[in-house]
Design a protein around this motif. Sequence first.
Motif, short mmCIF file in Angstrom:
data_model
loop_
_atom_site.label_atom_id
_atom_site.label_comp_id
_atom_site.label_asym_id
_atom_site.label_seq_id
_atom_site.Cartn_x
_atom_site.Cartn_y
_atom_site.Cartn_z
N PHE A 143 20.83 26.56 49.32
CA PHE A 143 22.16 26.86 49.86
C PHE A 143 22.42 28.37 49.85
CE2 PHE A 143 26.82 27.28 49.19
CZ PHE A 143 27.24 26.76 50.42
N CYS A 144 22.08 29.04 48.76
CA CYS A 144 22.27 30.50 48.68
C CYS A 144 21.36 31.22 49.68
CB CYS A 144 21.98 30.99 47.26
SG CYS A 144 23.22 30.50 46.07
N PHE A 145 20.14 30.74 49.85
CA PHE A 145 19.21 31.33 50.81
C PHE A 145 19.74 31.20 52.24
CE2 PHE A 145 15.41 31.14 53.52
CZ PHE A 145 14.80 32.34 53.17
N VAL A 146 20.28 30.03 52.58
CA VAL A 146 20.83 29.79 53.92
C VAL A 146 22.05 30.68 54.13
CG1 VAL A 146 22.02 28.07 55.36
CG2 VAL A 146 19.91 27.47 54.15
N LEU A 147 22.92 30.81 53.16
CA LEU A 147 24.11 31.66 53.30
C LEU A 147 23.72 33.13 53.46
CD1 LEU A 147 26.70 30.27 50.74
CD2 LEU A 147 26.80 30.17 53.22
N ARG A 148 22.69 33.55 52.78
CA ARG A 148 22.28 34.96 52.85
C ARG A 148 21.81 35.34 54.26
NH1 ARG A 148 19.99 38.86 48.92
NH2 ARG A 148 18.71 40.29 50.15
N PHE A 149 21.08 34.47 54.92
CA PHE A 149 20.49 34.79 56.20
C PHE A 149 21.23 34.19 57.40
CE2 PHE A 149 16.93 35.35 53.23
CZ PHE A 149 16.66 36.68 53.50
N SER A 150 22.35 33.53 57.16
CA SER A 150 23.08 32.90 58.28
C SER A 150 24.01 33.88 58.98
CB SER A 150 23.88 31.70 57.76
OG SER A 150 24.91 32.13 56.90
N ALA A 151 24.45 34.91 58.31
CA ALA A 151 25.43 35.83 58.94
C ALA A 151 24.81 37.00 59.59
CB ALA A 151 26.41 36.33 57.88
#
Length: 53
Positions: free
Chosen positions: A45-53
């Motif tokens: 979840f943290c990995f997805v949030l880091r690279f989603s924006a």
Amino acid sequence: MAKKDKKVDMPQTGAGLVRYFDEESVGPKLSPQQVVIVTVVLAIFCFVLRFSA
């Protein structure tokens, strides 16, 4: 002859140590597998949030 004390010393059974298996906690009970799964999901979840924006 030396006088004997009438005081009887009993052996110390606990020696001041806490017996943790006697204490009951009121928190949630989680198995080690559940902790690993939650950790992996949180990391993804943290990995997805880091690279989603």
